[in-house]
Motif scaffolding. Structure first.
Motif, PDB file in Angstrom:
ATOM      1  N   LEU A 152      60.048 -11.175 -32.654  1.00 45.35           N
ATOM      2  CA  LEU A 152      59.854 -11.506 -34.190  1.00 45.35           C
ATOM      3  C   LEU A 152      59.879 -10.314 -35.081  1.00 45.35           C
ATOM      4  N   THR A 153      60.094  -9.173 -34.519  1.00 41.75           N
ATOM      5  CA  THR A 153      60.120  -7.876 -35.277  1.00 41.75           C
ATOM      6  C   THR A 153      61.360  -7.697 -35.381  1.00 41.75           C
ATOM      7  N   ASP A 154      62.370  -8.281 -34.758  1.00 45.25           N
ATOM      8  CA  ASP A 154      63.852  -8.244 -34.871  1.00 45.25           C
ATOM      9  C   ASP A 154      64.288  -8.182 -36.624  1.00 45.25           C
ATOM     10  N   PRO A 155      65.048  -7.370 -36.991  1.00 49.71           N
ATOM     11  CA  PRO A 155      65.692  -7.400 -38.341  1.00 49.71           C
ATOM     12  C   PRO A 155      66.006  -8.945 -38.714  1.00 49.71           C
ATOM     13  N   LYS A 156      66.736  -9.612 -38.034  1.00 47.99           N
ATOM     14  CA  LYS A 156      67.120 -11.026 -37.778  1.00 47.99           C
ATOM     15  C   LYS A 156      66.123 -11.858 -38.485  1.00 47.99           C
ATOM     16  N   ARG A 210      52.126  -3.704 -37.123  1.00 46.95           N
ATOM     17  CA  ARG A 210      52.782  -2.880 -38.237  1.00 46.95           C
ATOM     18  C   ARG A 210      54.378  -3.190 -38.290  1.00 46.95           C
ATOM     19  N   GLU A 211      55.039  -3.440 -37.319  1.00 47.89           N
ATOM     20  CA  GLU A 211      56.360  -3.662 -37.266  1.00 47.89           C
ATOM     21  C   GLU A 211      56.468  -5.106 -38.003  1.00 47.89           C
ATOM     22  N   MET A 212      55.623  -6.131 -37.644  1.00 48.18           N
ATOM     23  CA  MET A 212      55.697  -7.278 -38.268  1.00 48.18           C
ATOM     24  C   MET A 212      55.723  -7.449 -39.716  1.00 48.18           C
ATOM     25  N   LEU A 213      54.651  -6.474 -40.196  1.00 43.56           N
ATOM     26  CA  LEU A 213      54.592  -6.283 -41.513  1.00 43.56           C
ATOM     27  C   LEU A 213      55.584  -5.588 -42.314  1.00 43.56           C
ATOM     28  N   ALA A 214      56.305  -4.565 -41.410  1.00 45.80           N
ATOM     29  CA  ALA A 214      57.427  -3.869 -41.882  1.00 45.80           C
ATOM     30  C   ALA A 214      58.886  -4.868 -42.066  1.00 45.80           C
ATOM     31  N   ASN A 215      58.741  -6.070 -41.062  1.00 44.99           N
ATOM     32  CA  ASN A 215      59.750  -6.964 -41.168  1.00 44.99           C
ATOM     33  C   ASN A 215      59.355  -8.101 -42.191  1.00 44.99           C
ATOM     34  N   GLN A 223      61.323 -14.029 -42.501  1.00 41.55           N
ATOM     35  CA  GLN A 223      61.461 -15.432 -42.153  1.00 41.55           C
ATOM     36  C   GLN A 223      60.317 -15.836 -41.299  1.00 41.55           C
ATOM     37  N   VAL A 224      59.230 -15.170 -40.997  1.00 39.26           N
ATOM     38  CA  VAL A 224      58.347 -15.592 -40.112  1.00 39.26           C
ATOM     39  C   VAL A 224      56.897 -15.735 -40.939  1.00 39.26           C
ATOM     40  N   GLY A 225      56.176 -16.738 -40.754  1.00 37.21           N
ATOM     41  CA  GLY A 225      54.966 -16.987 -41.153  1.00 37.21           C
ATOM     42  C   GLY A 225      53.671 -16.782 -40.297  1.00 37.21           C
TER      43      GLY A 225
END
Lengths: 362, 533
Positions: free
Chosen positions: A176-180, A215-220, A184-186
């Motif tokens: 889910l940390t993928d830029p794609k 952190r990566e989720m937040l950055a995403n 788009q994630v809640g």
């Protein structure tokens, strides 16, 4: 005289609840004649010789009234035991129990998640349950020390908007940390089941990996919601395409709004932290004044009738061995949740500290 | 100081002694939460305090205050014109607007929050209507502005009602004099009308600011992290009552600062002893008539039609798919009884304190009255837990009976009752009690035969306000009601937390209907001054 009448009416208004309480018929708290004095001395006595538990019990239920009330009424019908229920949020009820201490009127605590149960166990508030009760449920879904037992299971899933196809969906939460999936994630960082999932992630992959993922989720640009329900609703509305939730909310929405509801559940790959299975469970308070009735209540929740009720009404997984879930769900055995001890999920303080540290709670 | 506070309003005589015991008892009751918090927060020494104060709690406090400021300004911008238009002008359907503008007070913030998200969410109902026009997505509703919108819609009536009361009761003579001297309407409004409204404005905004600080339902739904939300998170996740208590203590301290500020503003503004003469001549609106109607209409649409419409939509959709509806008869009966009893009890017990502070001199009563507001910034959950702590130790037989719940409502809503009573009592002519005594009546008799009868409009308004606030109240109701005792907010909460919107809509609509009753009755009775808070 007019003013005296006003004051009198106000005083009268203030007295109304006395009448209300009197009509309420809550003349309970009469502990049933305990089984102890008449209990057969020999273990070999037939069960019919044991006096039936009776009287009334008080249940603190973290599970909603709409859901469990019919079940409790059925229990009363079958046993004659009156059930007085206080409904509330599981964590708030746990706090209430802590504040009440030994004087708590509660006999049973029925909680939404293992975390609240774990907190009670830690505080030494639960009595150990008998082996016969515990044996009904696989060891993974009950306390190691036998102080609480899981009643129904809830799997973590990724809920997705039906504009996506199964093939497009990630096999692991880590993707889910993928830029794609940017923006788009809640998720619901203040929600207990999400925090249980983060706790599992910490236990399974270590603190550093969990921190990195957060952190990566937040950055995403992950979108924050209040709870699972809000996420499922937002995913169906298309605000976000994916959401991290428990599996059964979706089916509640579909029941409420019909098959056209634009979201469905996706289970991540076996062993992925994303498929954690948490439980709603029950414990018996040490301070219970009517243990036989409280015990009968807990056994009732594990009975065939109650387990089937949860399957039908909440789409949760039945935890008693040999019971099967709603046919639309993948079987519990096929989920292969990550190997984790649910009792370890009580380390919520560490999770809270981590969530604060990475700024997920801002 | 007290004389400066409200010149010319107080009787020079000593207050009847009988007022003191109930007055002090009410103040002590409102201090139970503070007492509990001090005990809880220091049970492990001062270490948790140091920890919390060192950590990043300050940004959260700033966010809370930011929200309170935005909501206060928005309330002012809505309430001031609305109150003026409905009391002083030839606005069409004036009576109808008066009721409609107060009505959103009946909507609980948690219901408002849910319906705002459903309607204004990025892909909400409004976006659905606009989609044919090519609107793919609405701007983010979550965060500061969504939370501010939700809380403004549910709390501006506090300011509106106070202002309305002040405007309806004050004379328009000065205003007319100013106009006749050739001063244009706008300068007249700002130089003559507005200064007279400052005390009322301060009182109304005080309630709003404390309400915003204590709110959880609205901010959690709109996802704006405030200090109060952090307190909830603390209870929710770590079951750490000590840390939560420290945070709550900080909130009480903030409330103290705000209360001192409000008192200072009121003192500076002074009490204007304007007496009501002839009913003011309505100001003709002329070509501003329809813009004024449009403005009020917009407020009503956003704060009343929106939530009711969404609830109605959920209900209709639920009926279509055959959703299950809860049996609400008993819950409605319980909520009604609780609200009636709490209104009676709270007004009865707040009255002595209000009379002491408003009618008799001395700084003591004024400060005591202000102290009763201290815990109004605390979330209902904290107040409820403090009463659990208190009840189970010192009032065990009452614990988890409706009496305990009524006590909680008293602690929570005494300030609402006080504000309504104060507005009424301060408006009575000065030296009223002296006149009574000079006729040879003892002070207590003067109190019963003169002061209290004249306070009745205020008592009615106070009872109405407490009634509707109790009907809406959620956290204390959930935690303190006897097991098995169903209430309307309990049903709404239970259904929404299980995502059963259709089932939640029905009790929510009944709840709003119930809360509207006192507002409509007061407005119906006609005297605009009684529709005040």
């Amino acid at each position: 005289m007019n003013i005296l009448r006003t004051l009198f009416l106000l005083a009268l208004a203030a007295l109304v609840p006395v009448a209300a309480a009197a009509c309420g018929g809550d003349d309970d708290d009469e502990p049933a004649p305990a089984a102890t004095d008449t209990a057969p001395a020999t273990a070999g006595a037939s069960p019919t010789a044991t006096p039936r538990p009776s009287g009334s019990i008080t249940v603190y239920s973290g599970r909603g009234e709409a859901l469990v009330k019919p079940l409790f009424e059925q229990f009363t019908k079958e046993t004659g035991i009156t059930v007085n229920v206080k409904y509330g949020d599981s964590a708030q009820l746990a706090t209430l129990l802590a504040e009440e201490g030994a004087a708590s009127p509660a006999d049973v605590f029925f909680a939404q998640d293992a975390g609240a149960l774990g907190a009670m166990t830690k505080a030494g508030r639960f009595a150990a349950l008998p082996e016969a009760t515990l044996a009904k449920v696989p060891a993974a879904y009950r306390a190691k020390d036998g102080t609480w037992v899981g009643v129904s299971g809830r799997a973590r899933v990724i809920v997705y908007n039906t504009s996506l196809t199964e093939a497009e969906l990630p096999a692991s939460v880590k993707q889910l940390t993928d830029p794609k999936w940017k923006g788009q994630v809640g998720w619901a960082p203040t929600n207990g089941s999400f925090q249980a999932f983060v706790t599992a992630l910490r236990k399974l992959e270590g603190e550093a990996a969990a921190e990195k993922w957060l952190r990566e989720m937040l950055a995403n640009d992950v979108k924050v919601y209040k709870d699972n329900r809000a996420i499922v609703s937002a995913v169906a509305a298309g605000e976000v395409k994916l959401g991290l939730v428990n599996h059964y909310y979706l089916w509640g929405f579909i029941k409420d709004q019909g098959e056209g509801f634009a979201a469905r559940n996706h289970y991540t790959a076996p062993g992925d932290p994303g498929t954690l299975v948490n439980v709603a469970g029950v414990g018996l308070l040490k301070t219970s004044k009517n243990r036989p009735a409280a015990q009968a209540f807990i056994d009732y929740l594990l009975s065939d009738a109650a387990q089937e009720y949860f399957v039908k009404q909440t789409y949760e997984y039945p935890l008693v061995s040999g019971k099967s879930a709603d046919p639309r769900l993948p079987a519990l055995e096929t989920l292969k949740p990550p190997a984790i001890d649910l009792s370890d999920l009580d380390d919520l303080q560490g999770t809270l500290a981590l969530l604060r540290k990475v700024g997920a709670l801002q | 100081m007290a004389v400066a506070l409200l010149p010319g309003r107080r009787s020079a005589q000593r207050a009847p002694l009988a007022l003191w015991p109930p007055g002090l008892a009410v103040v002590l009751a409102t201090l139970v939460p503070a007492w509990y918090l001090l005990r809880r927060s220091t049970e492990r020494g001062w270490a948790p305090w140091e920890e919390v104060l060192r950590e990043a709690t300050w940004p959260l406090l700033v966010r809370s205050l930011e929200l309170a400021l935005v909501v206060a300004v928005a309330c002012l911008l809505i309430a001031l014109p609305a109150a003026w238009l409905t009391t002083r002008t030839d606005l069409p359907f004036r009576r109808g607007w008066s009721v409609l503008m107060a009505a959103p007070l009946a909507i609980p913030s948690y219901v408002m929050g849910m319906t705002v998200v459903e309607f204004l969410g990025p892909k909400g109902m409004l976006q659905g209507w606009l989609e044919p026009l090519g609107v793919e997505r609405l701007p983010e509703v979550y965060g500061l502005w969504g939370a501010a919108f939700t809380l403004t819609a549910t709390s501006y009536p506090y300011v509106y009602l106070v202002l309305r009361g002040a405007l309806a009761a004050s004379s328009s003579a000065e205003e007319e004099a100013s106009r006749s001297l050739g001063v244009a309407p706008w300068p007249t409004f700002f130089r003559v009308v507005l200064p007279g409204l400052v005390p009322a404005l301060a009182a109304g905004l005080l309630l709003v600011v404390l309400y915003v600080l204590s709110d959880f339902g609205g901010v959690s739904t709109l996802n704006y992290n405030t200090f109060t939300r952090d307190i909830f998170i603390e209870y929710q996740t770590s079951f750490d009552r000590t840390r939560a208590a420290v945070l709550a203590c900080v909130l009480v301290s903030v409330a103290a600062v705000i209360l001192i500020a409000e008192m200072t503003v009121r003192r500076r503004a002074g009490g204007r002893a304007s007496r009501r003469s002839a009913p003011p001549r309505p100001v003709p609106l002329g070509r501003w008539r329809w813009p004024a109607v449009a403005f009020l209409g917009l407020v009503v649409v956003l704060s009343l039609i929106l939530p009711l419409g969404v609830l109605g939509y959920w209900l209709a959709r639920g009926l279509q798919v055959g959703a299950q509806f809860p049996d609400i008869g008993e819950a409605a009966r319980h909520s009604l009884l609780l609200a009636v009893a709490a209104a009676g009890l709270t007004v009865l017990l707040a009255l002595p304190l209000a009379i002491l502070a408003a009618r008799y001199g001395g700084p003591g009563p004024a400060v005591l009255e202000q102290v009763a507001y201290l815990t109004h910034a605390l979330p209902g959950l904290v107040v409820a837990l403090s009463l659990v702590f208190f009840g189970i130790r010192y009032a065990q037989p009452l614990y988890q009976t409706t009496w305990m719940l009524l006590f909680a409502y008293l602690v929570l809503f005494v300030p609402n009752a006080l504000s309504a009573l104060r507005a009424n009592l301060l408006r009575l002519p000065p030296r009223l009690e002296e006149a009574g005594t000079s006729l040879g009546r003892p002070p207590l008799r003067v109190l019963v035969t003169v002061t209290i009868p004249l306070a009745r409009p205020g008592m009615a308004a106070a009872a109405a306000l407490v009634f509707l606030t109790v009907v809406k109240e959620l956290p204390a109701t959930l935690l303190l009601s006897p097991p098995g005792f169903e209430t309307l907010p309990g049903l709404v909460w239970g259904r929404t937390s299980d995502a059963l919107y259709a089932g939640a809509a029905l009790p929510a609509l009944v709840l709003v209907g119930l809360a509207l009753i006192p507002l409509v009755v007061l407005a119906w009775r006609g005297d605009p001054a009684t529709l005040e808070s």
